[in-house]
Scaffold this active site. Structure first.
Site, PDB file in Angstrom:
ATOM      1  N   SER A 124      -7.879  -3.337   4.728  1.00 53.59           N
ATOM      2  CA  SER A 124      -7.303  -3.455   4.074  1.00 53.59           C
ATOM      3  C   SER A 124      -7.362  -4.439   2.820  1.00 53.59           C
ATOM      4  O   SER A 124      -8.111  -4.928   3.187  1.00 53.59           O
ATOM      5  CB  SER A 124      -6.471  -3.848   4.054  1.00 53.59           C
ATOM      6  OG  SER A 124      -5.095  -4.249   2.981  1.00 53.59           O
ATOM      7  N   TYR A 148      -0.265  -9.524   9.415  1.00 52.78           N
ATOM      8  CA  TYR A 148      -1.085  -8.417   8.982  1.00 52.78           C
ATOM      9  C   TYR A 148      -2.425  -8.522   8.105  1.00 52.78           C
ATOM     10  O   TYR A 148      -3.032  -7.854   8.901  1.00 52.78           O
ATOM     11  CB  TYR A 148       0.472  -7.622   8.531  1.00 52.78           C
ATOM     12  CG  TYR A 148      -0.466  -6.557   7.808  1.00 52.78           C
ATOM     13  CD1 TYR A 148      -0.703  -5.001   9.171  1.00 52.78           C
ATOM     14  CD2 TYR A 148      -1.366  -5.916   7.180  1.00 52.78           C
ATOM     15  CE1 TYR A 148      -1.811  -4.056   8.649  1.00 52.78           C
ATOM     16  CE2 TYR A 148      -1.952  -4.878   5.628  1.00 52.78           C
ATOM     17  CZ  TYR A 148      -1.899  -4.159   7.223  1.00 52.78           C
ATOM     18  OH  TYR A 148      -2.362  -2.786   6.044  1.00 52.78           O
ATOM     19  N   LYS A 152      -7.046  -7.110   9.782  1.00 51.52           N
ATOM     20  CA  LYS A 152      -7.531  -6.975   9.327  1.00 51.52           C
ATOM     21  C   LYS A 152      -8.504  -7.105   8.932  1.00 51.52           C
ATOM     22  O   LYS A 152     -10.044  -6.577   9.377  1.00 51.52           O
ATOM     23  CB  LYS A 152      -6.508  -6.297   8.072  1.00 51.52           C
ATOM     24  CG  LYS A 152      -5.605  -5.145   8.020  1.00 51.52           C
ATOM     25  CD  LYS A 152      -6.141  -3.655   8.674  1.00 51.52           C
ATOM     26  CE  LYS A 152      -5.233  -3.169   9.099  1.00 51.52           C
ATOM     27  NZ  LYS A 152      -5.246  -1.653   9.845  1.00 51.52           N
TER      28      LYS A 152
HETATM   29  C1  WQD Z   1       3.704  -3.202  -4.834  1.00 54.12           C
HETATM   30  C2  WQD Z   1       4.266  -3.471  -5.531  1.00 54.12           C
HETATM   31  C3  WQD Z   1       5.514  -5.248  -5.258  1.00 54.12           C
HETATM   32  C4  WQD Z   1       8.782  -3.229  -3.190  1.00 54.12           C
HETATM   33  C5  WQD Z   1       1.137  -3.923   0.724  1.00 54.12           C
HETATM   34  C6  WQD Z   1       0.196  -4.371   2.473  1.00 54.12           C
HETATM   35  C7  WQD Z   1      -0.817  -4.140   1.996  1.00 54.12           C
HETATM   36  C8  WQD Z   1      -0.563  -2.458   2.864  1.00 54.12           C
HETATM   37  C9  WQD Z   1       0.438  -1.730   1.741  1.00 54.12           C
HETATM   38  C10 WQD Z   1      -0.025  -1.717   4.741  1.00 54.12           C
HETATM   39  C11 WQD Z   1       4.047  -5.379  -5.474  1.00 54.12           C
HETATM   40  C12 WQD Z   1       6.199  -4.630  -5.445  1.00 54.12           C
HETATM   41  C13 WQD Z   1       7.692  -3.142  -4.058  1.00 54.12           C
HETATM   42  C14 WQD Z   1       9.785  -2.577  -3.940  1.00 54.12           C
HETATM   43  C15 WQD Z   1       8.851  -4.372  -5.633  1.00 54.12           C
HETATM   44  N1  WQD Z   1      -0.232  -2.518   4.188  1.00 54.12           N
HETATM   45  N2  WQD Z   1       7.543  -3.776  -5.033  1.00 54.12           N
HETATM   46  N3  WQD Z   1       9.969  -4.178  -5.057  1.00 54.12           N
HETATM   47  O1  WQD Z   1       2.568  -5.227  -1.292  1.00 54.12           O
HETATM   48  O2  WQD Z   1       0.719  -4.081  -2.701  1.00 54.12           O
HETATM   49  O3  WQD Z   1       0.651  -4.213  -0.253  1.00 54.12           O
HETATM   50  O4  WQD Z   1       1.205  -2.767   1.760  1.00 54.12           O
HETATM   51  O5  WQD Z   1       0.421  -0.722   4.995  1.00 54.12           O
HETATM   52  O6  WQD Z   1      -1.805  -4.516   3.005  1.00 54.12           O
HETATM   53  O7  WQD Z   1      -0.082  -6.098   1.687  1.00 54.12           O
HETATM   54  O8  WQD Z   1       2.157  -2.671  -1.788  1.00 54.12           O
HETATM   55  O9  WQD Z   1       4.150  -1.331  -2.156  1.00 54.12           O
HETATM   56  O10 WQD Z   1       4.778  -3.446  -0.836  1.00 54.12           O
HETATM   57  O11 WQD Z   1       4.026  -3.163  -3.516  1.00 54.12           O
HETATM   58  O12 WQD Z   1       8.911  -4.538  -6.854  1.00 54.12           O
HETATM   59  O13 WQD Z   1      10.781  -3.027  -3.158  1.00 54.12           O
HETATM   60  O14 WQD Z   1       5.472  -3.363  -6.010  1.00 54.12           O
HETATM   61  O15 WQD Z   1       6.008  -6.926  -5.105  1.00 54.12           O
HETATM   62  O16 WQD Z   1       4.002  -5.980  -7.197  1.00 54.12           O
HETATM   63  P1  WQD Z   1       1.269  -4.129  -1.156  1.00 54.12           P
HETATM   64  P2  WQD Z   1       4.244  -2.736  -1.875  1.00 54.12           P
END
Ligand code: WQD
Length: 331
Positions: A124, A148, A152
């Site tokens: 990741s 998590y 990785k």
């Molecule tokens: C994306 C953007 C949030 C939800 C994570 C893990 C990574 C990978 C994928 C897993 C960010 C914003 C999100 C919400 C929001 N792992 N957001 N409201 O954090 O880049 O990655 O998931 O399977 O290892 O860290 O992805 O989709 O959670 O967030 O504003 O309800 O959307 O702050 O900027 P992220 P995400």
């Protein structure tokens, strides 16, 4: 050529199974159904019109896992199975370390014993920590903010050390950026259990009325519109990246980013979703989410140069396909 796909009924695993089958590989799936549904297996058979061997086993159970190697001639392993919820990993660190590390170790031991040529690991972009984008494979990795992400990084380390002992084996670490979207058929996609942690499944659930509104985690980041910027990659492109990685695998340890190289903000993604799908997404700006970084996108040049891999799907494709799948779920 039989490829063992662990977690093959999950979101990325299932799409990769389709791409493998259509590229002529034989597929054996190992999945314990902890975060997937058995109904996905029938959908994969229907979509591919091919047979798929399936084992309902936990990949940390090495004895049961070994049955697969006794029953099939396994030429390659793609290891997707693992826990993946960042918040949950903070609450249950031991189960995350146990599950995600034991599965990698068991598989590597069996890969060694049964002389499996290729091993592809689901890593990741989170391993980069808060580096400056674009993230490049040879950057020093910075500290992870949750167990998590640490699992990785540790799995990468375990496989790198294993590679030194068996240098003729082809070991590939794929660092995914943010996979979203669904298969064009609308039959397979992402089905989060409980309240979605990730942005796209939350958006589709707001669109379908399952949730009232989306909470945007901060609009005061140092980005063009203040919201977080990520490199969203269509899950079908990501799946194709695995086939490219298998076909072009080289001896030793090789690391590739799988992303588009393009940063998209939370607000941009929401507005594209609204425009393409003609549905409303009510939202509210709230505090930043702890552990989030402002910007994350890939340097894609190594995957392009060495794997010949380039994404073809647009953000419009991603939001359209994600919504088509969600609509099928509520039918
Ligand atoms: C994306 C953007 C949030 C939800 C994570 C893990 C990574 C990978 C994928 C897993 C960010 C914003 C999100 C919400 C929001 N792992 N957001 N409201 O954090 O880049 O990655 O998931 O399977 O290892 O860290 O992805 O989709 O959670 O967030 O504003 O309800 O959307 O702050 O900027 P992220 P995400």
């Amino acid at each position: 050529m039989a490829i063992l796909v662990t977690g093959g009924l999950g979101f990325i695993g299932s799409h990769t199974v389709i791409e493998l089958l259509s590229s002529g590989y034989e597929v054996v799936i190992a999945d314990n159904l902890s975060n997937s549904e058995i109904s996905v297996l029938d959908k994969l058979k229907k979509l591919s019109n091919k047979t798929i061997a399936f084992y309902e086993i936990d990949v940390t159970d090495k004895d049961k896992l070994e049955l697969i190697f006794l029953n099939h001639e396994i030429d390659g392993i793609i290891h997707f199975a693992g826990y993946k919820a960042v918040g949950e990993s903070v609450v249950n660190p031991l189960s995350y370390y146990y599950n995600n590390l034991m599965s990698t170790i068991s598989l590597a031991e069996l890969a060694s014993k049964y002389d499996v040529e290729s091993f592809v690991f689901s890593s990741s972009a989170t391993v980069y920590g808060d580096n400056v984008s674009p993230f490049k494979e040879d950057m020093p990795l910075l500290e992870r903010t949750n167990p998590y992400g640490e699992t990785k990084a540790m799995s990468e380390r375990i496989l790198s050390d294993y590679s030194k002992t068996e240098p003729t084996k082809k070991i590939t670490l794929l660092r995914y950026f943010n996979p979203i979207g669904a298969h064009e058929s609308g039959l397979i996609g992402e089905v989060p259990k409980g309240i979605p942690n990730n942005l796209m499944p939350y958006i589709t659930q707001v669109a379908s009325g399952k949730r009232e509104k989306l909470f945007i985690f901060g609009n005061d980041y140092d980005t063009p519109d203040g919201t977080g910027v990520r490199d969203y990659i269509h899950v079908v492109d990501l799946a194709r990246g695995h086939v490219a990685a298998l076909k072009k695998a080289k001896q030793g340890i090789n690391i590739y980013n799988l992303g588009t190289g393009i940063g998209v903000s939370v607000l941009e993604l929401i507005h594209t979703f609204i425009e393409v799908n003609q549905v409303d997404i009510p939202y509210e700006i709230v505090e930043r989410r702890p552990g989030d970084i402002a910007v994350s996108y890939a340097d894609t040049s190594k995957a392009e140069r060495e794997l010949g891999f380039k994404t073809v799907k647009t953000v419009e494709d991603m939001v359209r396909d994600a919504w088509r799948f969600e609509k099928n779920l509520i039918k």
